[in-house]
Design an enzyme around this catalytic site. Structure first.
Site, PDB file in Angstrom:
ATOM      1  N   ASN A  37      17.288  -0.274  43.144  1.00 45.65           N
ATOM      2  CA  ASN A  37      16.885   0.003  41.763  1.00 45.65           C
ATOM      3  C   ASN A  37      18.087   0.263  40.854  1.00 45.65           C
ATOM      4  O   ASN A  37      17.932   0.775  39.742  1.00 45.65           O
ATOM      5  CB  ASN A  37      15.956   1.216  41.714  1.00 45.65           C
ATOM      6  CG  ASN A  37      14.648   0.960  42.433  1.00 45.65           C
ATOM      7  OD1 ASN A  37      14.117  -0.144  42.395  1.00 45.65           O
ATOM      8  ND2 ASN A  37      14.121   1.979  43.096  1.00 45.65           N
ATOM      9  N   HIS A 126       2.230   5.352  40.554  1.00 45.94           N
ATOM     10  CA  HIS A 126       3.045   5.729  41.713  1.00 45.94           C
ATOM     11  C   HIS A 126       2.361   6.816  42.540  1.00 45.94           C
ATOM     12  O   HIS A 126       1.595   7.641  42.023  1.00 45.94           O
ATOM     13  CB  HIS A 126       4.405   6.240  41.222  1.00 45.94           C
ATOM     14  CG  HIS A 126       5.420   6.361  42.302  1.00 45.94           C
ATOM     15  ND1 HIS A 126       5.623   7.539  42.996  1.00 45.94           N
ATOM     16  CD2 HIS A 126       6.292   5.461  42.827  1.00 45.94           C
ATOM     17  CE1 HIS A 126       6.577   7.362  43.898  1.00 45.94           C
ATOM     18  NE2 HIS A 126       6.999   6.108  43.814  1.00 45.94           N
ATOM     19  N   GLU A 167       2.176   4.133  34.026  1.00 44.43           N
ATOM     20  CA  GLU A 167       3.603   3.837  34.046  1.00 44.43           C
ATOM     21  C   GLU A 167       3.883   2.832  32.937  1.00 44.43           C
ATOM     22  O   GLU A 167       3.011   2.031  32.581  1.00 44.43           O
ATOM     23  CB  GLU A 167       4.024   3.257  35.397  1.00 44.43           C
ATOM     24  CG  GLU A 167       3.864   4.220  36.558  1.00 44.43           C
ATOM     25  CD  GLU A 167       4.299   3.603  37.879  1.00 44.43           C
ATOM     26  OE1 GLU A 167       5.392   3.009  37.943  1.00 44.43           O
ATOM     27  OE2 GLU A 167       3.532   3.711  38.847  1.00 44.43           O
ATOM     28  N   SER A 171       6.072  -0.204  39.392  1.00 42.45           N
ATOM     29  CA  SER A 171       7.172  -0.316  40.352  1.00 42.45           C
ATOM     30  C   SER A 171       7.001  -1.431  41.365  1.00 42.45           C
ATOM     31  O   SER A 171       7.991  -1.937  41.896  1.00 42.45           O
ATOM     32  CB  SER A 171       7.349   1.014  41.095  1.00 42.45           C
ATOM     33  OG  SER A 171       6.156   1.373  41.779  1.00 42.45           O
ATOM     34  N   ASP A 196       5.029   7.514  32.857  1.00 43.22           N
ATOM     35  CA  ASP A 196       6.180   7.528  33.761  1.00 43.22           C
ATOM     36  C   ASP A 196       7.069   6.335  33.393  1.00 43.22           C
ATOM     37  O   ASP A 196       6.655   5.185  33.488  1.00 43.22           O
ATOM     38  CB  ASP A 196       5.681   7.402  35.202  1.00 43.22           C
ATOM     39  CG  ASP A 196       6.808   7.489  36.227  1.00 43.22           C
ATOM     40  OD1 ASP A 196       7.972   7.220  35.860  1.00 43.22           O
ATOM     41  OD2 ASP A 196       6.521   7.808  37.392  1.00 43.22           O
ATOM     42  N   HIS A 199      11.085   3.022  35.660  1.00 41.29           N
ATOM     43  CA  HIS A 199      11.690   1.692  35.752  1.00 41.29           C
ATOM     44  C   HIS A 199      11.954   1.066  34.380  1.00 41.29           C
ATOM     45  O   HIS A 199      12.321  -0.107  34.298  1.00 41.29           O
ATOM     46  CB  HIS A 199      10.811   0.779  36.596  1.00 41.29           C
ATOM     47  CG  HIS A 199      10.697   1.217  38.019  1.00 41.29           C
ATOM     48  ND1 HIS A 199      11.643   0.912  38.969  1.00 41.29           N
ATOM     49  CD2 HIS A 199       9.762   1.997  38.631  1.00 41.29           C
ATOM     50  CE1 HIS A 199      11.288   1.455  40.123  1.00 41.29           C
ATOM     51  NE2 HIS A 199      10.157   2.114  39.946  1.00 41.29           N
ATOM     52  N   LYS A 230      17.497   5.445  39.361  1.00 42.01           N
ATOM     53  CA  LYS A 230      17.372   3.987  39.261  1.00 42.01           C
ATOM     54  C   LYS A 230      18.480   3.471  38.342  1.00 42.01           C
ATOM     55  O   LYS A 230      19.629   3.405  38.756  1.00 42.01           O
ATOM     56  CB  LYS A 230      15.961   3.644  38.803  1.00 42.01           C
ATOM     57  CG  LYS A 230      14.930   4.113  39.842  1.00 42.01           C
ATOM     58  CD  LYS A 230      13.531   4.006  39.405  1.00 42.01           C
ATOM     59  CE  LYS A 230      12.577   4.429  40.522  1.00 42.01           C
ATOM     60  NZ  LYS A 230      12.670   5.854  40.889  1.00 42.01           N
TER      61      LYS A 230
END
Length: 375
Positions: A37, A126, A167, A171, A196, A199, A230
């Site tokens: 990541n 997640h 998110e 992910s 979230d 990423h 990440k």
């Protein structure tokens, strides 16, 4: 004790028979990284290392660890200054540091929902968010992935304080949430949106501020979680939100209260990574690599999820096939990993290919050629 050991053996054998047994991967040096990541290459950045050293020289490190939780002996002035710096960067009221993204999500959701409240979450969020919701006293409902209509159906049934959890970049699929549409529907039903951004930070938005900021929602949603392991190349996470939320978490988030604070060197790494983000645009090479990969990958026979993020996926629908092709690529010098059930749904096994600013066009083209030879 024998019954417990028998249980362990039984469950491991079940995983083995389904071809989903997890093993720690062998450490194989010199593979071309299409797995980590580390989207901006910060984990290997000499610039980041130099900035950390500057903080070390300015402030000095006299202790190896923090010595205790933030509420006892582990708080530092530099930690609070770093939280202020992060809040200013994301243009939000406050930030509170946690030791990891898992800790942040677990602490946030577990302490928010009370009896009579409800947490409504995207089915692909997640595991840490799911675990946090499970630990709360709130009821839970999941809605179909990125499906506004299904979310509204769930909101129509909701009572008490409503939290909607998503998110911004998922992910395992790498696709993005329709943030503005979800925010608007939350506003319609008086729901509190939690995003979230693990990423998205460093990858999307002005100087990598993320998709929440890019969509102008940074001071409009209830909470945002940003993680540093990440694109920022270090460790830890922060919950962004109001001053009231920060104070509430300090009082009620068990994963914050009952854990040893991050050591000062870790805080310096976070501060240095954010400073590096502010100084230049690190995204251009990454964007070019994502574009190149997408153009090439959609010539493959296997289905690819449409993703504009650094996470790209090839659906193989078989654990055996995913593991076989991942091993073939690794033996060919490309570090690509298979993602298996139960991390993804059975029948949705895949290769998860992560792109980075440091990948070259030659290595991306070479990866696609190797995939074509295995179709």
């Amino acid at each position: 004790m024998k019954k417990a050991e028998d249980f362990l053996v039984k469950k491991l054998e079940e995983r083995k028979q389904s071809n989903n047994l997890r093993l720690l991967p062998a450490v194989t040096p010199n593979l071309i990284d299409f797995c980590s990541n580390d989207y901006l290459g910060f984990t290997r950045s000499s610039l980041l290392k130099d900035k950390i050293k500057i903080f070390e020289q300015q402030i000095g490190i006299t202790e190896n660890g923090s010595g205790g939780s933030r509420l006892l002996s582990g708080n530092r002035k530099f930690t609070e200054e770093t939280e202020d710096f992060i809040a200013r960067f994301h243009e939000t009221e406050s930030a509170l540091l946690f030791n990891s993204g898992y800790d942040a999500n677990l602490g946030l959701l577990s302490c928010l929902g009370q009896r009579g409240d409800i947490i409504i979450y995207d089915e692909l969020i997640h595991a840490s968010l799911i675990d946090g919701a499970r630990l709360s006293f709130a009821d839970r409902l999941k809605f179909k992935h990125n499906d506004i209509h299904d979310l509204e159906l769930k909101l129509q049934k909701a009572k008490g304080i409503i939290y909607v959890v998503i998110e911004s970049v998922y992910s395992m699929d790498g696709d993005t949430a329709p943030l503005k549409d979800i925010y608007d529907i939350c506003e319609k039903y008086g729901a509190n949106l939690i995003v979230d951004e693990a990423h998205a930070i460093g990858v999307f938005g002005d100087h990598g501020k993320g998709l929440v900021h890019q969509n102008g929602l940074n001071n409009r949603i209830f909470a945002c979680v940003v993680t540093f392991g990440k694109a920022l190349g270090c460790h830890g996470a922060a919950v962004l939100g109001s001053h009231n939320l920060r104070n509430y978490l300090i009082n009620f988030a068990r994963s914050f209260i009952y854990t040893t604070a991050m050591p000062l060197h870790g805080i310096m790494s976070i501060r240095a990574a954010y400073t590096l983000l502010t100084e230049q645009d690190h995204q251009q090479d990454l964007r070019q690599n994502i574009s190149l990969y997408r153009n090439l990958a959609f010539t493959l026979k296997w289905p690819c999820i449409n993703s504009l993020s650094a996470i790209q996926t090839i659906i193989l629908s078989s654990a055996e096939k995913a593991k076989d092709i991942a091993l073939y690529l690794q033996k060919s010098g490309y570090d690509v990993r298979a993602i298996l059930s139960p991390t993804v749904a059975k029948g949705a096994e895949r290769l998860r290919i992560c792109l980075h600013s440091f990948n070259t066009s030659e290595t991306i083209e070479g990866l696609i050629l190797k995939l074509k030879t295995h179709e």
